[in-house]
Design a protein around this motif. Structure first.
Motif, mmCIF file in Angstrom:
data_model
loop_
_atom_site.group_PDB
_atom_site.id
_atom_site.type_symbol
_atom_site.label_atom_id
_atom_site.label_comp_id
_atom_site.label_asym_id
_atom_site.label_seq_id
_atom_site.Cartn_x
_atom_site.Cartn_y
_atom_site.Cartn_z
ATOM 1 N N THR A 92 0.867 -1.179 -0.049
ATOM 2 C CA THR A 92 -0.062 0.157 -0.163
ATOM 3 C C THR A 92 0.812 1.296 -0.128
ATOM 4 N N LEU A 93 1.814 1.204 0.888
ATOM 5 C CA LEU A 93 2.812 2.381 0.986
ATOM 6 C C LEU A 93 3.459 2.622 -0.541
ATOM 7 N N SER A 94 3.916 1.539 -1.038
ATOM 8 C CA SER A 94 4.553 1.678 -2.293
ATOM 9 C C SER A 94 3.559 2.201 -3.459
ATOM 10 N N LEU A 95 2.516 1.797 -3.489
ATOM 11 C CA LEU A 95 1.422 2.336 -4.481
ATOM 12 C C LEU A 95 1.208 3.743 -4.210
ATOM 13 N N ALA A 96 1.060 3.974 -2.888
ATOM 14 C CA ALA A 96 0.806 5.387 -2.565
ATOM 15 C C ALA A 96 1.788 6.380 -2.924
ATOM 16 N N ALA A 97 3.128 5.887 -2.784
ATOM 17 C CA ALA A 97 4.370 6.668 -3.114
ATOM 18 C C ALA A 97 4.485 6.863 -4.614
ATOM 19 N N ALA A 98 4.481 5.597 -5.292
ATOM 20 C CA ALA A 98 4.404 5.711 -6.940
ATOM 21 C C ALA A 98 3.272 6.477 -7.284
ATOM 22 N N CYS A 99 2.150 6.602 -6.820
ATOM 23 C CA CYS A 99 1.055 7.545 -7.521
ATOM 24 C C CYS A 99 1.289 8.678 -7.076
ATOM 25 N N SER A 100 1.802 9.278 -5.863
ATOM 26 C CA SER A 100 1.789 10.550 -5.717
ATOM 27 C C SER A 100 2.858 11.225 -6.447
ATOM 28 N N SER A 101 4.039 10.505 -6.543
ATOM 29 C CA SER A 101 4.946 10.961 -7.330
ATOM 30 C C SER A 101 4.818 11.135 -8.956
ATOM 31 N N ALA A 102 3.946 10.077 -9.211
ATOM 32 C CA ALA A 102 3.461 10.094 -10.964
ATOM 33 C C ALA A 102 2.648 11.357 -10.918
ATOM 34 N N GLY A 103 1.513 11.724 -9.823
ATOM 35 C CA GLY A 103 0.818 12.857 -10.114
ATOM 36 C C GLY A 103 1.645 14.168 -10.115
ATOM 37 N N VAL A 104 2.747 14.387 -9.360
ATOM 38 C CA VAL A 104 3.781 15.497 -9.707
ATOM 39 C C VAL A 104 4.469 15.681 -10.989
ATOM 40 N N THR A 105 4.800 14.301 -11.219
ATOM 41 C CA THR A 105 5.676 14.272 -12.454
ATOM 42 C C THR A 105 4.817 14.722 -13.733
ATOM 43 N N ILE A 106 3.300 14.210 -13.664
ATOM 44 C CA ILE A 106 2.617 14.435 -14.795
ATOM 45 C C ILE A 106 2.214 15.874 -14.919
ATOM 46 N N LEU A 107 2.232 16.380 -13.719
ATOM 47 C CA LEU A 107 1.792 17.647 -13.437
ATOM 48 C C LEU A 107 3.117 18.799 -14.128
ATOM 49 N N TYR A 108 4.363 18.404 -13.965
ATOM 50 C CA TYR A 108 5.332 19.196 -14.640
ATOM 51 C C TYR A 108 5.666 18.961 -15.911
ATOM 52 N N VAL A 109 5.425 17.468 -16.647
ATOM 53 C CA VAL A 109 5.713 17.271 -17.816
ATOM 54 C C VAL A 109 4.644 17.322 -18.506
ATOM 55 N N THR A 110 3.491 16.997 -18.451
ATOM 56 C CA THR A 110 2.349 17.254 -19.427
ATOM 57 C C THR A 110 1.706 18.532 -18.943
ATOM 58 N N ASP A 111 0.829 18.654 -17.888
ATOM 59 C CA ASP A 111 -0.063 19.765 -17.456
ATOM 60 C C ASP A 111 0.609 21.015 -17.934
ATOM 61 N N PHE A 112 1.897 21.262 -17.036
ATOM 62 C CA PHE A 112 2.585 22.791 -17.370
ATOM 63 C C PHE A 112 3.685 22.753 -18.112
ATOM 64 N N GLY A 113 4.172 21.522 -18.709
ATOM 65 C CA GLY A 113 5.261 21.456 -19.397
ATOM 66 C C GLY A 113 6.581 22.435 -18.963
ATOM 67 N N LEU A 114 6.710 22.245 -17.604
ATOM 68 C CA LEU A 114 8.016 23.167 -16.930
ATOM 69 C C LEU A 114 9.340 22.548 -17.058
ATOM 70 N N CYS A 115 9.219 21.186 -17.481
ATOM 71 C CA CYS A 115 10.767 20.430 -17.421
ATOM 72 C C CYS A 115 11.614 21.424 -18.114
ATOM 73 N N GLY A 116 11.619 21.887 -19.321
ATOM 74 C CA GLY A 116 12.765 22.524 -19.964
ATOM 75 C C GLY A 116 13.213 23.743 -19.220
ATOM 76 N N GLN A 117 12.170 24.372 -18.690
ATOM 77 C CA GLN A 117 12.316 25.735 -17.911
ATOM 78 C C GLN A 117 12.963 25.860 -16.455
ATOM 79 N N LEU A 118 12.902 24.796 -15.893
ATOM 80 C CA LEU A 118 13.442 24.658 -14.540
ATOM 81 C C LEU A 118 14.641 23.649 -14.277
ATOM 82 N N PRO A 119 15.574 23.712 -13.333
ATOM 83 C CA PRO A 119 16.685 22.966 -13.266
ATOM 84 C C PRO A 119 16.236 21.857 -12.596
ATOM 85 N N ILE A 120 15.452 21.030 -13.245
ATOM 86 C CA ILE A 120 15.094 19.703 -12.551
ATOM 87 C C ILE A 120 15.123 18.689 -13.624
#
Lengths: 153, 153
Positions: A92-120
């Protein structure tokens, strides 16, 4: 108690545990090598959760090796009950961790496309999340087998 | 097959299903009323997942009412197998949705403290995520009961 594929003290069980250990380690490695991960709570939680998973899987892998070497049967109700609780909590903890990280990653990569603009390092975040999902899948398999064994006592 | 608390066709099972339905509806309501939710993939996924949960729980609640009224036993292996698969799928999707939304909410509220500066309703995001976690907890209870019943056939 019947011996099941993926059960404790079997070769298939050992393979599952080693797989969990390797994918959890790889997920931590990819995240630690990514630039700027520490500003995100979700990514820090992913590392903590994968660290717990790594320790649990390593412990059970050692127990499987021991049981296989001295040909001892680990499938007694008390031990299986312990494995069920541990597996369910870590799954349960692994799924929770994977999903919360996936939510944040999708936010940066797809929703706002901030990957190229920030040092991450978005690519490494994605790899780490994918590895965490594979780890969860392997732990979920182990926990289903364990729970099934406990139910059939 | 033994009758279990929370099993299909029992009053406790019906209470669990009604609870899942109510909390899933409340979670969707809170999210739909929040300003700016549609720009986040995680929040849209939360609504989709809670919608699926709502439909599944409503269907099973109706089946429970029917079984209780005509005193029919729903606890046969084929039906329980169907309930197990449905419950596990919806429980996993609910947890995934709640966690990914929680990851994004924590990012905005705690990590970057952007709530006051952007036109988004952080408080409603938090309420919706909390309700989704309660829904998941209730579905997880149902699925454990169902899986236990299937294992004891």
């Amino acid at each position: 108690m019947k011996s099941l594929i993926g059960g404790p003290g079997t070769v298939s069980g050992l393979v599952l545990r080693v797989g969990q250990f390797l994918f959890a380690s790889a997920s931590i490695g990819a995240m630690l090598s990514a630039l700027g991960f520490s500003t995100f709570t979700a990514f820090s939680y992913l590392i903590a959760s994968m660290g717990l998973q790594l320790a649990w899987s390593l412990g059970l892998a050692c127990l499987d090796v021991y049981a296989l070497r001295i040909k001892r049967d680990l499938q007694n109700p008390v031990l299986v009950c312990l494995f069920v609780v541990g597996d369910w909590v870590t799954a349960t903890l692994s799924l929770a961790a994977a999903c919360s990280s996936a939510g944040v990653t999708i936010l940066y990569v797809t929703d706002f496309g901030l990957c190229g603009q920030l040092p991450i390092s978005c690519r490494r975040f994605q790899i780490s999340v994918a590895l965490a999902f594979i780890t969860w899948f392997l732990v979920a398999t182990s926990s289903l087998v364990m729970f099934w064994m406990l139910g059939s006592v």
